[in-house]
Scaffold this active site. Structure first.
Site, PDB file in Angstrom:
ATOM      1  N   LYS A 109      -7.867   1.503  -2.395  1.00  0.00           N
ATOM      2  CA  LYS A 109      -7.332   0.925  -1.418  1.00  0.00           C
ATOM      3  C   LYS A 109      -7.581   2.192  -0.542  1.00  0.00           C
ATOM      4  CE  LYS A 109      -5.125  -1.396   1.470  1.00  0.00           C
ATOM      5  NZ  LYS A 109      -5.785  -2.177   2.710  1.00  0.00           N
ATOM      6  N   LYS A 151      -1.668   4.682   8.767  1.00  0.00           N
ATOM      7  CA  LYS A 151      -0.919   4.997   7.443  1.00  0.00           C
ATOM      8  C   LYS A 151      -2.050   5.623   6.520  1.00  0.00           C
ATOM      9  CE  LYS A 151       1.471   2.284   3.626  1.00  0.00           C
ATOM     10  NZ  LYS A 151       2.026   0.673   3.474  1.00  0.00           N
ATOM     11  N   THR A 198       0.801  -0.653   0.032  1.00  0.00           N
ATOM     12  CA  THR A 198       0.182  -0.384   0.224  1.00  0.00           C
ATOM     13  C   THR A 198       0.787   1.730   0.165  1.00  0.00           C
ATOM     14  OG1 THR A 198      -1.611  -1.088   1.441  1.00  0.00           O
ATOM     15  CG2 THR A 198      -1.670   0.969   1.221  1.00  0.00           C
TER      16      THR A 198
END
Ligand code: NAD
Length: 293
Positions: free
Chosen positions: A168, A243, A93
């Site tokens: 995402k 994050k 990611t």
């Protein structure tokens, strides 16, 4: 059978690489951590001494690394050794901009590359049931699909380079927002004398119903499998949610658009970090909201 270079054999990479081995591929892994190397060996991977050895004559290279700057650094080296025609799949990611830059750089070297971040966590990685959200050309996606199918259950092509990362971070921003909203509602209900189970029974069949409530309820009791019933042990940590929320805010700035609730969610999860509690599951934000952190 293909030869697959796998860089980043941590919590996620380990299970994914082991599933590629089980599917009959030759997996040559590389990780800076000795512990990760040892676990991957047990999972049937060969361990390379450097990136060069892992990628040199691989048909496919997969990365599962912590962040965009590490992915960029690894790519700089890997691209140098990879031969034209190799397929590169980045499952990490990372920020959308870096993902798009790297796909463009790969194209200059005739390397097919897709971004393919995942959801499903460490359990999904081990079980081979991850969801992959992919960005890149249709040709690169078609090449990657059978490999991703050995590690996951749902494989989506979200469009051009970087769109996997977009899917995402937008999904996880929404998750962060409805988790915090759900915590606020359960906390207020309880403070006003309405117990969690009764509120759950009503709201889960009314218009407040959402995934954070019905699959992952942040109030202990109503959903047996939820981390709230195990003192908020993860699961998916608040640090990982933070994050992704930071990536979403960075991307919103680049796109010059406003995500006011995403920004608030980042600020709230930052408080979990500041309190040293970001190792709790992300539903542990309940403790911040109800004053028990
Ligand atoms: P991790 O820290 O367990 O694993 C990362 C691995 O990369 C480590 O073993 C580390 O030693 C290795 N590494 C770091 N720099 C390296 C380098 N230069 N060369 C080779 N190896 C290097 O992290 P993780 O939980 O496996 O997560 C990996 C990625 O997956 C992250 O981008 C994360 O955001 C994403 N992700 C994680 C989860 C989850 O539940 N853990 C869920 C979805 C997505």
């Amino acid at each position: 059978m293909m030869k697959i270079g796998f860089i980043g054999l941590g919590n996620m990479g380990l299970g994914m690489a082991a599933n590629l081995v089980k599917a009959g591929h030759q997996v040559v892994g590389f990780d800076l951590s000795k512990t990760a190397q040892q676990s991957a060996r047990k999972g049937g991977c060969e361990i390379a001494k450097d990136i060069n050895t892992a990628v040199k004559d691989s048909d496919v290279v997969i990365m599962m690394l912590p962040n965009g700057s590490i992915v960029r650094k690894v790519c700089e080296e890997a691209f140098f050794w990879m031969v034209p025609g190799t397929l590169m799949i980045d499952c990490s990611t990372i920020d959308v901009e870096t993902a798009r830059d790297l796909v463009a750089e790969a194209r200059n070297q005739q390397i097919d590359m897709i971004d393919a971040p995942v959801s499903g966590g460490v359990g999904g990685a081990a079980a081979g049931t991850l969801t992959f959200m992919c960005g890149g050309t249709s040709e690169a996606f078609a090449r990657a699909q059978p490999i991703l199918e050995t590690m996951g259950k749902n494989i989506f092509h979200a469009g051009d380079a970087g769109n996997g990362q977009v899917a995402k971070i937008c999904n996880n921003m929404l998750l962060g927002i409805h988790m915090i909203g759900t915590c606020e509602a359960f906390n207020l209900a309880q403070k006003l004398g309405l117990d969690a189970q009764t509120f759950y029974d009503i709201s889960s069949t009314a218009s407040g119903q959402n995934w954070s409530m019905t699959s992952y309820c942040p109030a202990p009791g109503p959903v047996e499998s939820a981390p709230s019933n195990r003192d908020y042990q993860p699961g998916f940590t608040a640090a990982m949610m933070l994050k992704d929320l930071r990536l979403a805010q960075g991307a919103a700035r680049t796109a010059r658009t406003s995500t006011p609730l995403g920004a608030q969610s980042e600020a709230i999860y930052s408080l979990m970090e500041a309190a040293g509690k970001d190792g709790l599951d992300f539903s542990g934000v309940m403790k911040l909201i109800n004053g028990s952190l």
